[in-house]
Design an enzyme around this catalytic site. Structure first.
Site, PDB file in Angstrom:
ATOM      1  N   ILE A  14     -25.946 -66.337 -93.744  1.00 23.55           N
ATOM      2  CA  ILE A  14     -25.953 -67.322 -92.668  1.00 23.55           C
ATOM      3  C   ILE A  14     -24.988 -68.457 -93.000  1.00 23.55           C
ATOM      4  CG2 ILE A  14     -27.432 -68.943 -91.394  1.00 23.55           C
ATOM      5  CD1 ILE A  14     -28.061 -65.913 -90.976  1.00 23.55           C
ATOM      6  N   ASP A  15     -24.245 -68.921 -91.993  1.00 17.85           N
ATOM      7  CA  ASP A  15     -23.325 -70.045 -92.214  1.00 17.85           C
ATOM      8  C   ASP A  15     -23.930 -71.350 -91.703  1.00 17.85           C
ATOM      9  OD1 ASP A  15     -22.957 -70.074 -89.431  1.00 17.85           O
ATOM     10  OD2 ASP A  15     -21.016 -69.067 -89.520  1.00 17.85           O
ATOM     11  N   VAL A  16     -23.144 -72.413 -91.712  1.00 17.29           N
ATOM     12  CA  VAL A  16     -23.649 -73.737 -91.326  1.00 17.29           C
ATOM     13  C   VAL A  16     -24.068 -73.811 -89.852  1.00 17.29           C
ATOM     14  CG1 VAL A  16     -22.384 -74.958 -93.131  1.00 17.29           C
ATOM     15  CG2 VAL A  16     -21.327 -74.648 -90.882  1.00 17.29           C
ATOM     16  N   HIS A  19     -26.110 -68.955 -87.971  1.00 18.87           N
ATOM     17  CA  HIS A  19     -26.018 -67.536 -87.620  1.00 18.87           C
ATOM     18  C   HIS A  19     -25.167 -66.806 -88.662  1.00 18.87           C
ATOM     19  CE1 HIS A  19     -22.580 -68.981 -84.809  1.00 18.87           C
ATOM     20  NE2 HIS A  19     -22.087 -68.712 -85.982  1.00 18.87           N
TER      21      HIS A  19
END
Length: 130
Positions: A14-16, A19
């Site tokens: 997951i990124d910032v 998602h």
């Protein structure tokens, strides 16, 4: 032949934005591609015995819908086109509701492992496109 694998999205993917990071989709597709080769009875050692390697030369990916932590994703892989030394595998990633999350056409070239030059797609691989 169309194959598939199912994975669960992990927290490390997951990124910032909350998602799946865009680069992870390429990794999911790579895992599915490896599974496709194995189901075609073409694991890496078979290619090595033929003195052939495969090199990805183009990826055309479309991101359609976000995926989030804990979701189950199914990655489908199928052969769609073969040239003299190149071939294209299509990937689709779908969520649990069967919605399209991402899709890509991945073009690879077969090379002579010693000369590092392109060679004709071996017949064992070409059969997957007939």
């Amino acid at each position: 032949m169309r194959t598939s694998i199912t994975i669960e999205v992990r927290p490390t993917e997951i990124d910032v934005m909350g998602h799946v990071n865009n680069a992870k989709y390429l990794e999911y597709m790579e895992w599915s591609r490896e599974d496709w080769y194995n189901k075609m009875k073409l694991p890496i050692d078979v290619f090595t015995e033929m003195n052939v390697g495969t090199v990805t030369v183009n990826i055309n990916i479309n991101y359609r819908k976000e995926a989030r932590q804990g979701e189950l994703l199914t990655i489908y892989t199928e052969s769609i086109r073969k040239g003299k030394s190149s071939y294209v595998l299509k990937h689709e990633i779908r969520n649990e509701n069967r919605e399209l999350v991402a899709e890509a056409d991945v073009t690879s070239v077969t090379i002579d492992l010693k000369l590092r030059k392109s060679v004709e797609v071996p017949s064992a691989l070409a059969k997957a496109f007939s």
